[in-house]
Design a protein around this motif. Sequence first.
Motif: not given
Length: 323
Positions: A173-187
Amino acid sequence: MGINVPSVKLNDGNEMPQVGFGLWKVDNVTCADQVYEAIKVGYRLFDGACDYGNEVESGQGVARAIKDGLVKREDLFIVSKLWNSFHDPEQVEPICKKQLADWGVDYFDLYLIHFPVSLKYVSPEERYPPGWFVDGDSKVEHGKASLEQTWKAMEELKKKGLAKSIGVSNYTGALLLDLLTYATIKPATLQIEHHPYFVQKNLLKLAAQHDIKVTGYSSFGPLSFVECDMKLAEDTQKLFDHPVIKGIAEKHGKTPAQVLLRWATQRGVSVIPKSNTPEKLAENLNHMSFDLKDEEVEEISGLDRGLKFNVPTNYGIPVYVFA
């Protein structure tokens, strides 16, 4: 006549079959035939990876099915994954193109980061698939790529049409939340170990909050890992033999495998089981022909023990990604 499988709509507008065929541990000798037979039964999603070492054979099964007129390429949903050794941004596109060539296709329908950990680059010419060890034996050497750098390179694959959708696997969950801070294309998807001994209900809630569809692997729990000579799996009661699963299966006139798969799909989780026989292939694909009662779903979920099997250290690999 193939069995029809419902699809789930991803957050980028693409649609993904909710049931697929997992290619992990499928033997190279039989892989092409198994893929071909699975297509005949009605499977359209095939979940592969560099690390499985059978992408060439998987592609041969697909090519034969297309040649015989069973399907067209656009009927299939082919999934592959970026291995840890290729996280350096400049390596992402070249290895993706190699994997596409191995499959014999022009694009992946979905391409995932396999594990949230970077390992030192190993040239495909030197050893392929490279595995966890930089020397092919026992030495682990971590790479320098950040997950943000790797994700940005994944976004480029989608922009260039090499992958129609992109996602992640084995993220917390922490890594997913972190990814969402920099992703311009959401997984588009999150693939995780998911079975009644490892439910991860809060991670499922987090994914749902952000409209990220979840695919569960190892739906049968310890059974998936016994053949890996994993002591933890050998010492854990098999879900097929668990009285709760057996009792519910008997009530519905279904197999324990069908109950375990239905427990997942009825809750919105996609599944990617594998089987070696046409009968089991059809049985797994056709598990949506019944519904579990709400109390049965809760009873199965109540078996949760927080028991994760697919951890490198469980295989004797000193990579502490899930420490």
